[in-house]
Design an enzyme around this catalytic site. Structure first.
Site, PDB file in Angstrom:
ATOM      1  N   GLU A  18      -4.862   9.790  17.412  1.00  0.00           N
ATOM      2  CA  GLU A  18      -5.437  11.146  17.402  1.00  0.00           C
ATOM      3  C   GLU A  18      -6.397  11.306  16.224  1.00  0.00           C
ATOM      4  O   GLU A  18      -7.492  11.859  16.363  1.00  0.00           O
ATOM      5  CB  GLU A  18      -4.314  12.199  17.301  1.00  0.00           C
ATOM      6  CG  GLU A  18      -3.446  12.334  18.538  1.00  0.00           C
ATOM      7  CD  GLU A  18      -2.402  11.220  18.657  1.00  0.00           C
ATOM      8  OE1 GLU A  18      -2.244  10.427  17.705  1.00  0.00           O
ATOM      9  OE2 GLU A  18      -1.756  11.127  19.722  1.00  0.00           O
ATOM     10  N   SER A  38       1.266   6.589   2.348  1.00  0.00           N
ATOM     11  CA  SER A  38       2.001   7.568   3.162  1.00  0.00           C
ATOM     12  C   SER A  38       3.265   8.050   2.463  1.00  0.00           C
ATOM     13  O   SER A  38       3.934   7.286   1.768  1.00  0.00           O
ATOM     14  CB  SER A  38       2.404   6.936   4.499  1.00  0.00           C
ATOM     15  OG  SER A  38       1.285   6.406   5.147  1.00  0.00           O
ATOM     16  N   GLN A  79       0.845  -1.197   0.000  1.00  0.00           N
ATOM     17  CA  GLN A  79       0.000   0.000   0.000  1.00  0.00           C
ATOM     18  C   GLN A  79       0.881   1.249   0.000  1.00  0.00           C
ATOM     19  O   GLN A  79       1.532   1.551   1.001  1.00  0.00           O
ATOM     20  CB  GLN A  79      -0.882  -0.023   1.254  1.00  0.00           C
ATOM     21  CG  GLN A  79      -1.771   1.184   1.441  1.00  0.00           C
ATOM     22  CD  GLN A  79      -2.272   1.298   2.877  1.00  0.00           C
ATOM     23  OE1 GLN A  79      -1.736   0.673   3.781  1.00  0.00           O
ATOM     24  NE2 GLN A  79      -3.285   2.109   3.091  1.00  0.00           N
ATOM     25  N   GLY A  80       0.911   1.973  -1.121  1.00  0.00           N
ATOM     26  CA  GLY A  80       1.753   3.169  -1.239  1.00  0.00           C
ATOM     27  C   GLY A  80       0.921   4.424  -1.053  1.00  0.00           C
ATOM     28  O   GLY A  80       0.604   5.119  -2.032  1.00  0.00           O
ATOM     29  N   GLU A  93      -9.307  -1.617   5.828  1.00  0.00           N
ATOM     30  CA  GLU A  93      -8.163  -1.875   6.704  1.00  0.00           C
ATOM     31  C   GLU A  93      -8.627  -1.905   8.159  1.00  0.00           C
ATOM     32  O   GLU A  93      -8.249  -2.777   8.922  1.00  0.00           O
ATOM     33  CB  GLU A  93      -7.118  -0.767   6.509  1.00  0.00           C
ATOM     34  CG  GLU A  93      -5.910  -0.925   7.420  1.00  0.00           C
ATOM     35  CD  GLU A  93      -4.811   0.090   7.124  1.00  0.00           C
ATOM     36  OE1 GLU A  93      -5.116   1.174   6.608  1.00  0.00           O
ATOM     37  OE2 GLU A  93      -3.651  -0.220   7.427  1.00  0.00           O
TER      38      GLU A  93
END
Ligand SMILES: Cc1cc2nc3c(=O)[nH]c(=O)nc-3n(C[C@H](O)[C@H](O)[C@H](O)COP(=O)(O)OP(=O)(O)OC[C@H]3O[C@@H](n4cnc5c(N)ncnc54)[C@H](O)[C@@H]3O)c2cc1C
Length: 383
Positions: free
Chosen positions: A366, A126, A123-124, A241
């Site tokens: 957060e 970030s 999974q690209g 996810e």
């Protein structure tokens, strides 16, 4: 939600239990490569027997199972303490995203090799300056005839060093508002223009990578969901996810807690076992309550999916709670071990160190709190 299983769900569970009992894969070998090969072979065995991607349509190699059956599968596979599947991102996220937004050709091309673990996915999303604020990503894709050239850098790319395909989100229209100028591609990792450099974690493993792209080529037909729709497709990936993992994770916590109680009963200090220490007992009891809340929350999330057909923002709550319970559990294990924990090297020290990533991976706590506040509780957005 009714938590009792129907006769057909019970039959599904019993069939799976019997298969798992008859197909014990044995101990996972040590070492990154050997361990990965072992998990790949295990997944292949499950796929051959029709036990991989159970909720995927039969036309694409799945079993057409219901969502409740999928949840039972997640629970049972963890309960049996079976090895992890090698193609975890393809199964949990890539496949469901292609099923939701892919063309017929894409479904026939990609889904089978995901199930058999023949083609591993990563999974690209970030980037070094775009993690939580994913929509600000800078990796650029420009069209050249009927293909795209992609240049940029990704980071934290789990399994990139094993992957054939990458779910890549790149900016295709720099002039559009940030959420609108993105496109979701399937990038072939097997080209020189793609370089994965492993990053070693605190556990000593190299699970994820930096990913460097220098005019990597992607044909037009590898766009999922249409040009400019990358944000919407990426959200589908992220929802899967968080939501679909909840069932397995809550069982993993129950098992770990049972092991921790046994550990507390075995560990002696100052003339008594750790399990006789009132403070340890308090913390164990609290963890038991939280593990049960996690289990019920997973069922509640499932009810939502059954009503709407897609995982919703409730998955964020389960992922946030799970990370806190798992971290508290492994911290207690370290406290029970006492000074010996400083030496490390055992299973609990590994779990303690690995758990630090739980409140970052798949969305930080957060960010998940913001999602729960705004999208589950309907609280106003901060200005
Ligand atoms: C083990 C592991 C595996 C991973 N695998 C993958 C992968 O395969 N593919 C992939 O694309 N990514 C992967 N990630 C990356 C992960 O999704 C990001 O680390 C995460 O989204 C946070 O991004 P960041 O690290 O850039 O932190 P930042 O976004 O820079 O955040 C830094 C800190 O600021 C806080 N913060 C940021 N924005 C806000 C806000 N609006 N309100 C309040 N607090 C805020 C964050 O909570 C955090 O504490 C993985 C991460 C880990 C740990």
């Amino acid at each position: 939600m009714d938590l009792t299983l129907s006769p057909s769900e019970q039959a599904f569970r019993d069939e799976l239990r019997a298969w798992l009992a008859a197909n014990d894969p044995g101990e996972e070998p040590e070492g990154d490569e050997a361990g990965f090969d072992f998990r790949r072979a295990w997944q292949r065995r499950l796929a051959d027997a029709g036990w991989a991607g159970v909720a995927w349509p039969e036309a694409y190699g799945g079993r057409g199972a219901t969502l409740v059956e999928q949840a039972i599968w997640n629970e049972e596979i963890v309960r049996a303490q079976a090895p992890q599947m090698a193609n975890v991102l393809g199964l949990a996220m890539g496949g469901p995203t292609v099923i939701a937004h892919g063309t017929e050709e894409q479904k026939h091309r990609y889904l089978g090799p995901i199930l058999s673990a023949e083609e591993i996915w990563c999974q690209g999303f970030s980037e070094p300056e775009s993690g939580s604020d994913l929509a600000s990503l800078k990796t650029r894709a420009t069209r050249h005839g009927d293909e795209w050239l992609v240049t940029g850098q990704k980071v934290w790319t789990t399994l990139a060093h094993h992957a054939k395909w990458c779910m890549l989100v790149a900016r295709t229209d720099p002039d559009a508002p940030k959420h609108k100028g993105l496109t979701y591609f399937l990038l072939d990792m097997e080209q020189d223009a793609v370089q994965a450099r492993p990053l070693r974690q605190i556990t000593g493993e190299a699970e994820f990578n930096e990913l460097f792209l220098e005019e990597a080529r992607i044909p037009d037909e590898n766009i999922v969901g249409g040009e400019g729709n990358g944000w919407m497709v990426a959200i589908t990936t992220l929802m899967h996810e968080r939501a679909t993992l909840a069932f397995g994770l809550q069982v993993a916590v129950q098992i770990a807690l049972r092991e921790l109680v046994e550990q507390a009963q075995r560990t002696r200090a100052n003339g008594r076992t750790a399990a006789q220490d009132p403070l340890v007992r308090d913390r164990l009891a609290q963890l038991r309550i939280e593990a049960e809340a996690l289990r019920l929350g997973a069922y509640r999330g499932l009810t939502q999916i059954m009503k709407t057909g897609v995982p919703g923002p409730e998955g964020s709550l389960g992922k946030w709670q799970w990370s806190e319970v798992n971290q508290a559990l492994t911290e207690l294990a370290m406290d029970i071990a006492g000074p010996r924990a400083m030496i490390g090297g055992d299973e609990w020290s590994y779990r303690f160190l690995r758990a630090r990533a739980n409140s970052i991976e798949g969305g930080t706590t957060e960010i998940l709190r913001n999602i729960v506040a705004e999208r589950v509780l309907g609280l106003p957005k901060p200005r």
